[in-house]
Each structure stands twice: as C-alpha cells, then as structure tokens.
Design a protein around this motif. Structure first.
Motif: not given
Length: 146
Positions: A28, A31, A49
């Motif tokens: 993550m 992103y 997210t």
C-alpha cells in the motif's frame, strides 16, 4: 532509460515483490490516498486506499501460500510529474480449493509524482476471455490463440 523510467520500474518491482509475499503494508506504500482501482472482480471499481487494501487482502486470501507473479512486456512513459505503465502478469500459485491454473492479467497503471515521490493514482486490471465460451482464458502462453 531515463531516471524517471528507472524510478518507476523500481517502484513496480517493489510493488510486485510485496504482492508475491502478501505484504499488505509494503504494497500500500505505492498507492496514492485517492487511488482509483478497476479490477476484474465485483464491485469492479475501488476508490481510496481502504477499499483497495481490502481488495488486495481478498486476493491474498485466495492463495494458500505466496503468489507467483511474473511481469512481462513492461512499457513506461513518463513526462513531467505524470507517468503511465502497462504490462502483462502471469499470475499463479496454490489457490484455496486446489485450483492450480495460471492466468494472464493485463494491467495499466497511472502514476503521479508529488514531493519527489511517485505513487500509483489509477490502476486497471483485466483478464482476457476466450470469446468462444466467455470463460477466463487460462492459457499459459500469451501468444497462443484462444
């Protein structure tokens, strides 16, 4: 290869490594908070997210162990603070329920550089289908005709 291309290639390689090992936190990091992600599974569009993270965890949970993910034909185009990449992935591994089929996945990502850091702002994945039966195309040879 430009510096931008090299940075983006490194980001995508690190992202793929995180996907293979199912390391959601490391994944993550790549992103943007306002990511828009189009997937081949319902509900098809994931935004932010939190939603994208839940979708990745769902994907990870479909495998007994690590995910085998090979990247092929990566193309990167960068200009200023925007970049686009497209690639093919061969996705395989031991799936829950015993399914062992490999599948080709097409992917396009859009990235934006902010404060010197590239982040993925848009991602679109799709799975090719066999037009004769509308089933996912499970061929392991991407150049084989459906």
């Amino acid at each position: 290869m430009t510096t931008d291309d090299s940075q983006i290639r490194t980001l995508l390689e690190r992202r793929t490594d995180a996907q293979r090992s199912k390391d959601i936190d490391r994944l993550m990091e790549h992103y943007a908070p306002d990511i828009v992600y189009y997937d081949a599974v319902a509900p098809l569009r994931f935004t932010g997210t939190e939603e994208v993270c839940r979708n990745f965890v769902r994907w990870f949970d479909g495998y007994e162990g690590p995910i085998s993910l090979e990247t092929h034909e990566l193309t990167i185009v960068a200009d200023g603070d925007a970049a686009f990449a497209n690639m093919l992935h061969l996705d395989s591994g031991e799936r829950r329920g015993g399914l062992q089929a490999s599948i080709w996945v097409r992917e396009t990502v859009c990235l934006r550089r902010s404060n010197g850091k590239w982040l993925i702002t848009h991602e679109h994945v799709s799975i090719p289908i066999d037009p004769t039966n509308l089933q996912a195309w499970l061929a392991t040879d991407k150049d084989q005709h459906a």
